[in-house]
Design a protein around this motif. Structure first.
Motif, PDB file in Angstrom:
ATOM      1  N   ALA A 140       0.818  -1.208   0.000  1.00  0.00           N
ATOM      2  CA  ALA A 140       0.000   0.000   0.000  1.00  0.00           C
ATOM      3  C   ALA A 140       0.846   1.251   0.000  1.00  0.00           C
ATOM      4  O   ALA A 140       0.419   2.285  -0.477  1.00  0.00           O
ATOM      5  CB  ALA A 140      -0.932   0.005   1.214  1.00  0.00           C
ATOM      6  N   GLY A 141       2.046   1.172   0.547  1.00  0.00           N
ATOM      7  CA  GLY A 141       2.911   2.340   0.597  1.00  0.00           C
ATOM      8  C   GLY A 141       4.327   1.965   0.241  1.00  0.00           C
ATOM      9  O   GLY A 141       4.660   0.795   0.081  1.00  0.00           O
ATOM     10  N   GLN A 142       5.204   2.960   0.143  1.00  0.00           N
ATOM     11  CA  GLN A 142       6.582   2.704  -0.238  1.00  0.00           C
ATOM     12  C   GLN A 142       7.316   1.882   0.808  1.00  0.00           C
ATOM     13  O   GLN A 142       8.325   1.256   0.510  1.00  0.00           O
ATOM     14  CB  GLN A 142       7.310   4.035  -0.461  1.00  0.00           C
ATOM     15  CG  GLN A 142       6.745   4.828  -1.642  1.00  0.00           C
ATOM     16  CD  GLN A 142       7.465   6.143  -1.828  1.00  0.00           C
ATOM     17  OE1 GLN A 142       8.443   6.434  -1.153  1.00  0.00           O
ATOM     18  NE2 GLN A 142       6.996   6.962  -2.741  1.00  0.00           N
ATOM     19  N   VAL A 149      -4.958   7.605   7.156  1.00  0.00           N
ATOM     20  CA  VAL A 149      -4.892   8.652   8.173  1.00  0.00           C
ATOM     21  C   VAL A 149      -4.512   8.117   9.547  1.00  0.00           C
ATOM     22  O   VAL A 149      -4.080   8.885  10.417  1.00  0.00           O
ATOM     23  CB  VAL A 149      -6.239   9.403   8.217  1.00  0.00           C
ATOM     24  CG1 VAL A 149      -7.320   8.550   8.890  1.00  0.00           C
ATOM     25  CG2 VAL A 149      -6.111  10.751   8.899  1.00  0.00           C
ATOM     26  N   SER A 150      -4.625   6.789   9.765  1.00  0.00           N
ATOM     27  CA  SER A 150      -4.267   6.236  11.073  1.00  0.00           C
ATOM     28  C   SER A 150      -2.782   6.395  11.374  1.00  0.00           C
ATOM     29  O   SER A 150      -2.361   6.283  12.526  1.00  0.00           O
ATOM     30  CB  SER A 150      -4.650   4.753  11.149  1.00  0.00           C
ATOM     31  OG  SER A 150      -3.862   3.984  10.263  1.00  0.00           O
ATOM     32  N   ARG A 151      -1.965   6.671  10.366  1.00  0.00           N
ATOM     33  CA  ARG A 151      -0.531   6.839  10.578  1.00  0.00           C
ATOM     34  C   ARG A 151      -0.167   8.246  11.043  1.00  0.00           C
ATOM     35  O   ARG A 151       0.984   8.514  11.389  1.00  0.00           O
ATOM     36  CB  ARG A 151       0.233   6.488   9.305  1.00  0.00           C
ATOM     37  CG  ARG A 151       0.086   5.025   8.928  1.00  0.00           C
ATOM     38  CD  ARG A 151       0.854   4.653   7.701  1.00  0.00           C
ATOM     39  NE  ARG A 151       2.295   4.776   7.900  1.00  0.00           N
ATOM     40  CZ  ARG A 151       3.200   4.407   6.995  1.00  0.00           C
ATOM     41  NH1 ARG A 151       2.806   3.880   5.849  1.00  0.00           N
ATOM     42  NH2 ARG A 151       4.486   4.544   7.232  1.00  0.00           N
ATOM     43  N   LEU A 152      -1.158   9.157  11.070  1.00  0.00           N
ATOM     44  CA  LEU A 152      -0.914  10.520  11.538  1.00  0.00           C
ATOM     45  C   LEU A 152      -1.199  10.618  13.042  1.00  0.00           C
ATOM     46  O   LEU A 152      -2.223  10.124  13.522  1.00  0.00           O
ATOM     47  CB  LEU A 152      -1.789  11.523  10.792  1.00  0.00           C
ATOM     48  CG  LEU A 152      -1.687  11.538   9.268  1.00  0.00           C
ATOM     49  CD1 LEU A 152      -2.539  12.660   8.702  1.00  0.00           C
ATOM     50  CD2 LEU A 152      -0.245  11.668   8.808  1.00  0.00           C
ATOM     51  N   CYS A 208       1.500  15.899  15.146  1.00  0.00           N
ATOM     52  CA  CYS A 208       2.633  15.854  16.068  1.00  0.00           C
ATOM     53  C   CYS A 208       3.750  14.899  15.667  1.00  0.00           C
ATOM     54  O   CYS A 208       4.753  14.812  16.394  1.00  0.00           O
ATOM     55  CB  CYS A 208       2.135  15.485  17.471  1.00  0.00           C
ATOM     56  SG  CYS A 208       1.054  16.742  18.181  1.00  0.00           S
ATOM     57  N   ASN A 209       3.600  14.139  14.572  1.00  0.00           N
ATOM     58  CA  ASN A 209       4.685  13.195  14.235  1.00  0.00           C
ATOM     59  C   ASN A 209       5.377  13.507  12.918  1.00  0.00           C
ATOM     60  O   ASN A 209       5.973  12.631  12.297  1.00  0.00           O
ATOM     61  CB  ASN A 209       4.188  11.756  14.259  1.00  0.00           C
ATOM     62  CG  ASN A 209       3.087  11.474  13.254  1.00  0.00           C
ATOM     63  OD1 ASN A 209       2.423  12.392  12.781  1.00  0.00           O
ATOM     64  ND2 ASN A 209       2.876  10.213  12.936  1.00  0.00           N
ATOM     65  N   LEU A 210       5.296  14.776  12.486  1.00  0.00           N
ATOM     66  CA  LEU A 210       6.172  15.200  11.400  1.00  0.00           C
ATOM     67  C   LEU A 210       7.607  15.279  11.918  1.00  0.00           C
ATOM     68  O   LEU A 210       7.837  15.534  13.100  1.00  0.00           O
ATOM     69  CB  LEU A 210       5.748  16.573  10.876  1.00  0.00           C
ATOM     70  CG  LEU A 210       4.485  16.644  10.013  1.00  0.00           C
ATOM     71  CD1 LEU A 210       4.160  18.109   9.707  1.00  0.00           C
ATOM     72  CD2 LEU A 210       4.641  15.864   8.726  1.00  0.00           C
ATOM     73  N   LYS A 211       8.566  15.073  11.040  1.00  0.00           N
ATOM     74  CA  LYS A 211       9.960  15.217  11.439  1.00  0.00           C
ATOM     75  C   LYS A 211      10.237  16.689  11.727  1.00  0.00           C
ATOM     76  O   LYS A 211       9.893  17.557  10.915  1.00  0.00           O
ATOM     77  CB  LYS A 211      10.888  14.720  10.327  1.00  0.00           C
ATOM     78  CG  LYS A 211      12.361  14.747  10.713  1.00  0.00           C
ATOM     79  CD  LYS A 211      13.219  14.154   9.615  1.00  0.00           C
ATOM     80  CE  LYS A 211      14.693  14.151  10.017  1.00  0.00           C
ATOM     81  NZ  LYS A 211      15.560  13.560   8.972  1.00  0.00           N
ATOM     82  N   ASN A 262       8.491   9.356   8.085  1.00  0.00           N
ATOM     83  CA  ASN A 262       9.735   9.419   7.315  1.00  0.00           C
ATOM     84  C   ASN A 262       9.501  10.263   6.060  1.00  0.00           C
ATOM     85  O   ASN A 262       8.710   9.894   5.202  1.00  0.00           O
ATOM     86  CB  ASN A 262      10.164   8.001   6.922  1.00  0.00           C
ATOM     87  CG  ASN A 262      11.526   7.977   6.261  1.00  0.00           C
ATOM     88  OD1 ASN A 262      12.006   8.990   5.767  1.00  0.00           O
ATOM     89  ND2 ASN A 262      12.159   6.823   6.255  1.00  0.00           N
ATOM     90  N   PRO A 263      10.191  11.411   5.947  1.00  0.00           N
ATOM     91  CA  PRO A 263       9.960  12.271   4.767  1.00  0.00           C
ATOM     92  C   PRO A 263      10.202  11.554   3.447  1.00  0.00           C
ATOM     93  O   PRO A 263       9.557  11.864   2.442  1.00  0.00           O
ATOM     94  CB  PRO A 263      10.959  13.426   4.971  1.00  0.00           C
ATOM     95  CG  PRO A 263      11.281  13.410   6.422  1.00  0.00           C
ATOM     96  CD  PRO A 263      11.195  11.971   6.853  1.00  0.00           C
ATOM     97  N   LYS A 264      11.120  10.565   3.422  1.00  0.00           N
ATOM     98  CA  LYS A 264      11.425   9.870   2.174  1.00  0.00           C
ATOM     99  C   LYS A 264      10.264   8.993   1.719  1.00  0.00           C
ATOM    100  O   LYS A 264      10.153   8.683   0.530  1.00  0.00           O
ATOM    101  CB  LYS A 264      12.686   9.027   2.355  1.00  0.00           C
ATOM    102  CG  LYS A 264      13.945   9.853   2.587  1.00  0.00           C
ATOM    103  CD  LYS A 264      15.159   8.958   2.721  1.00  0.00           C
ATOM    104  CE  LYS A 264      16.420   9.770   2.955  1.00  0.00           C
ATOM    105  NZ  LYS A 264      17.625   8.915   3.101  1.00  0.00           N
TER     106      LYS A 264
END
Length: 309
Positions: A140-142, A149-152, A208-211, A262-264
């Motif tokens: 589903a993702g890289q 949205v549950s990952r935010l 709250c979980n942005l790098k 993870n920004p990447k």
């Protein structure tokens, strides 16, 4: 008297003549040295070319051995499959050629290398059927984890104080209580949209979980969530009774948020386009409301059907 003067004149000219002679000798020496340097350069070039040629010859020999080995392996496989004649082209490798790929076998009566298998028995040989291996479902993702949205990590927060950024006219620097022992520093580009007095002691929704990222010398540790359009921005309001640290959840999207996005992996960039306010200004993700369990939903003040970021 005349003899003495002539002697003095000749003695005065001798140093000049000697200087001219030495200058001429120096010029000749310089020319000689230049020619010698050129000869040394040519010799160095020749030596380098010889070393390169030896290296290429060694690589060519190794490549030829690899090709011969591949040919043997291919011939053996074809023999086991029952192919009567296998034509293998003769391959000569130049010193600067890339390794050739094994050719597809084809029947031929004139071949450089031919393998003959024993004559087939009365039973007709049936081609082997290759079983199709089930293909794995695409991730589903890289990072191989579902992207929704549950990952935010979205929380209710209270902007304790806000002030203008010392080095950026369009930025506020806020201290925000998100239910942790100490407030987080948050930098927001809201100067053109929200008056400073409306930023003080107000409730908001924080990602709250942005790098953490440095913005004009100040490290921002979260992001204030806003309904947004090209000409208007409104901070999302949590429901009445919510307190700093309350989690924002979404029906139909269970799961624990990442400790840090993870920004990447571009998780936020994939989720953000699905964040919108509905016709009643309620903040949603794919139709599911931003909800604080037991307390209600989050919404914009006036902006309906608008993006959220």
């Amino acid at each position: 008297m005349f003899g003495v003067r002539s002697l003095i004149k000749m003695s005065s000219l001798n140093p000049l003549a000697m200087l001219e002679q030495r200058t001429a000798e120096a010029d000749m020496l310089i020319e000689y040295l230049k020619e010698h340097v050129e000869l040394l350069k040519e010799n160095a070039t020749i030596q380098a070319n010889l070393r390169k040629e030896k290296k290429l010859l060694a690589e060519n020999a190794k490549l030829q051995q690899d090709i011969d080995e591949l040919k043997k392996q291919l011939l053996e496989k074809e023999r086991k499959r029952g192919v009567l004649d296998v034509s293998m082209p003769s391959v000569q490798c130049s010193s600067n050629a890339a390794p050739p790929q094994p050719a597809t076998p084809a029947p031929s009566t004139t071949s450089a290398a031919t393998v003959r298998s024993p004559p087939p028995s009365d039973n007709k040989m049936k081609p082997e059927k290759k079983e199709k291996k089930p293909q794995p479902a695409p991730a589903a993702g890289q990072d191989g984890i579902k992207v929704d949205v549950s990952r935010l990590d979205l929380r209710v927060g209270r902007i304790v104080t806000a002030e203008k950024h010392p080095d950026a006219d369009s930025l506020y620097v806020e201290q925000v209580d998100v239910g942790e022992p100490s407030p987080r520093t948050v930098v927001s580009g809201l100067v053109k949209h929200i008056p400073l007095e409306q930023m003080q002691n107000r409730m908001a929704i924080l990602l709250c979980n942005l790098k953490p990222a440095k913005m004009r010398g100040v490290t921002s540790q979260a992001m204030v969530m806003c309904a947004s359009s090209p000409d208007k921005v409104e901070i999302l309001d949590p429901p009445g009774g919510a307190i700093p640290g309350d989690k924002v959840t979404f029906q139909g999207f269970p799961g624990e948020p990442d400790k840090e996005l993870n920004p990447k992996k571009k998780v936020w960039e994939q989720i953000q386009p699905e964040l919108r306010t509905d016709g009643e200004c309620v903040a949603t993700y794919k139709g599911a409301a931003f909800e604080v369990t037991g307390k209600g939903v989050c919404r914009a003040q006036t902006m309906s059907n608008s993006g959220i970021k």
